[in-house]
Design a protein around this motif. Structure first.
Motif, short mmCIF file in Angstrom:
data_model
loop_
_atom_site.label_atom_id
_atom_site.label_comp_id
_atom_site.label_asym_id
_atom_site.label_seq_id
_atom_site.Cartn_x
_atom_site.Cartn_y
_atom_site.Cartn_z
N GLN A 195 -32.19 -0.32 2.60
CA GLN A 195 -33.18 0.69 3.01
C GLN A 195 -33.43 1.68 1.87
O GLN A 195 -34.55 2.04 1.56
CB GLN A 195 -32.68 1.47 4.23
CG GLN A 195 -32.64 0.67 5.51
CD GLN A 195 -31.90 1.43 6.60
OE1 GLN A 195 -30.85 2.04 6.35
NE2 GLN A 195 -32.43 1.39 7.81
N GLU A 205 -38.88 3.03 3.64
CA GLU A 205 -37.62 2.37 3.98
C GLU A 205 -37.85 0.94 4.44
O GLU A 205 -37.08 0.05 4.18
CB GLU A 205 -36.96 3.11 5.15
CG GLU A 205 -36.06 4.22 4.73
CD GLU A 205 -35.61 4.99 5.96
OE1 GLU A 205 -35.07 4.37 6.88
OE2 GLU A 205 -35.81 6.21 5.99
N LYS A 206 -38.95 0.79 5.17
CA LYS A 206 -39.24 -0.51 5.75
C LYS A 206 -40.65 -0.87 5.34
O LYS A 206 -41.55 -0.05 5.40
CB LYS A 206 -39.15 -0.40 7.28
CG LYS A 206 -39.08 -1.71 7.98
CD LYS A 206 -38.62 -1.51 9.43
CE LYS A 206 -38.74 -2.80 10.22
NZ LYS A 206 -40.08 -3.01 10.76
#
Ligand code: ZN
Length: 470
Positions: A195, A205-206
């Motif tokens: 992450q 993060e995603k």
């Protein structure tokens, strides 16, 4: 501490009854006092039932829960932190301001003790020992420990470090000032390495991706996702916007990396220098024959460049040097130039082709007192006349008794002549191939009927064509 329990009341009552002796006056006073006391007690009991003293636990000034007594409140907090420590397997702390205040509450507002943990969990910012990833003084990510943070930094550096054949990395450096600080960090903010890697290198993060469907383009994908085409291109450098394929995974993210890795690497490329071909003429070898005297070999040249990249993208490329490692070796071909005008027994490829097919009506040599310098071959006007060998037309025109004549030079002093033609298909200076149609049979000049007068001349002197025709 103010507590008023029923047990206390019982003790007081007993005490009072012991005091009451046999004195009637005293008894009256006591009666009065008792009556008053009862009133007070009743009021007290009423207050006790409806309102009472309690202890509120506040987190940063906000009331979170209410306990009956101070110990209970203190225990509630320490028990929560203790449970949390056990749960996480490490010492937890909080920097939140926790206070226990005495308050008056309505009994029905009391909060059940079973909810304590959940309430504190919601309100308290639980800190555990961890590490912060600080970029230019700003905390960008929080990780479980220093080692994870250090690993992450190495991973980011190596992610952007070029590898491959001919690449020598000179320098890898961070554009930003990066510090890793061990500190207590909020437990809910801790990112795992993956992450944190995405967050620092991409800015999210995603990463949400989109699978390309039929008829889609960067433009339509950008529009559908409220992004600019430029952002899409930056996030997907591996794709050519003009060559999108169904099924391509497009990252829907605006690139905003917190860290920029600059790499300087020396790139060495070896390129081939192709060999050339040299032709050597050999007058001792038959024309049309070829021989490789020396096979060719490619050379090689080494080119060095200094390549600067930022987050994997080339920003500068400077030429350093070019060094020939090996020179190419030319292929040497020996080509025969000898036009073998030998008799047909020789069978060499140098033999002349018959310019027309027909019976010989007059041979080379003396005819009575006259010397016939060529060969007469029978033919009809308009029959095609073909070049006996490849060469260059030196003349195509009229020449006295010869009429319309074509002369072809084959090199090495060899010429062929074609006379009494009706027409020409070639002109002076033109190159012709063996067998190419150069003119037509006729009867121009000193001729008694249509035929071809064919001559072969070596260094200007007529020779017997029959010796050289195949
Ligand atoms: Zn003749």
């Amino acid at each position: 501490m103010y507590t008023f329990s029923k047990d206390d009341l019982e003790i007081r009552k007993q005490r009072k009854s012991r005091l009451s002796g046999n004195n009637p006056l005293a008894k009256k006073k006591i009666m009065f006092a008792a009556g008053f006391l009862t009133l007070v007690l009743l009021a007290g009991i009423w207050i006790h039932i409806v309102n009472s003293i309690a202890y509120a636990v506040t987190v940063n000034g906000k009331q979170v829960l209410i306990c009956d007594n101070k110990e209970q409140a203190e225990q509630a907090v320490s028990k929560f932190l203790e449970t949390k420590s056990e749960e996480l397997g490490m010492a937890v702390t909080t920097e939140d301001r926790i206070e226990i205040k005495e308050i008056k509450v309505n009994k029905k507002d009391r909060i059940l003790t079973e909810d304590i943990g959940q309430l504190l969990e919601q309100e308290l910012n639980i800190l555990v020992p961890g590490a912060a990833f600080i970029v230019n003084g700003e905390e960008k990510a929080v990780l479980a420990d220093k080692k994870t943070a250090e690993n992450l930094l190495e991973r980011i550096k190596s992610h952007y470090t070029p590898v491959g054949k001919g690449i020598t990395v000179v320098k890898v450096q961070l554009k930003e000032n990066v510090e890793i600080a061990e500190k207590n960090v909020p437990v809910h903010k801790i990112l795992d390495e993956e992450q944190a890697f995405q967050l620092l290198t991409v800015g999210a993060e995603k990463i949400v991706t989109h699978t390309v469907e039929k008829g889609e383009s960067f433009w339509s994908i950008a529009k559908a996702n409220n992004m600019s085409v430029k952002d899409l291109e930056e996030a997907n450098p591996e794709y050519n916007p003009d060559k999108l394929q169904i099924g391509d995974e497009i990252k829907l993210v605006k690139m905003d990396p917190a860290i920029h890795v600059t790499t300087v690497a020396e790139l060495t490329e070896v390129k081939k220098i192709p060999y050339g071909v040299t032709v050597e003429n050999d007058s001792n070898m038959l024309r049309g024959k070829e021989k490789v005297k020396q096979s060719g070999k490619d050379g090689s040249k080494e080119f060095k460049y200094l390549v600067v990249k930022e987050n994997g993208k080339e920003v500068d490329k400077q030429f350093i040097s070019g060094t020939v490692l090996s020179e190419p070796v030319n292929k040497v071909v020996v080509r025969g130039t000898k036009l073998e005008l030998a008799s047909r027994d020789d069978g060499g490829s140098g033999s002349l082709r018959w310019p027309i097919r027909g019976s010989i009506t007059s041979r080379f040599g003396y005819r009575h007192r006259e010397f016939h310098t060529g060969l007469d071959i029978d033919g009809s006007t308009g029959d095609p006349v073909r070049a006996a060998e490849a060469g260059t037309v030196t003349y195509a025109g009229r020449d006295g008794n010869y009429g319309k004549i074509i002369r072809i030079n084959h090199g090495n002093g060899i010429q062929t002549w074609y006379a009494h033609l009706s027409s020409y298909n070639v002109s002076s200076g033109q190159k012709v191939e063996r067998g190419e149609i150069i003119g037509r049979v006729g009867s121009t000049g000193r001729s008694t009927g249509s035929h071809l007068h064919f001559e072969v001349r070596i260094n200007g002197n007529p020779v017997n064509p029959l010796k050289y025709l195949d």
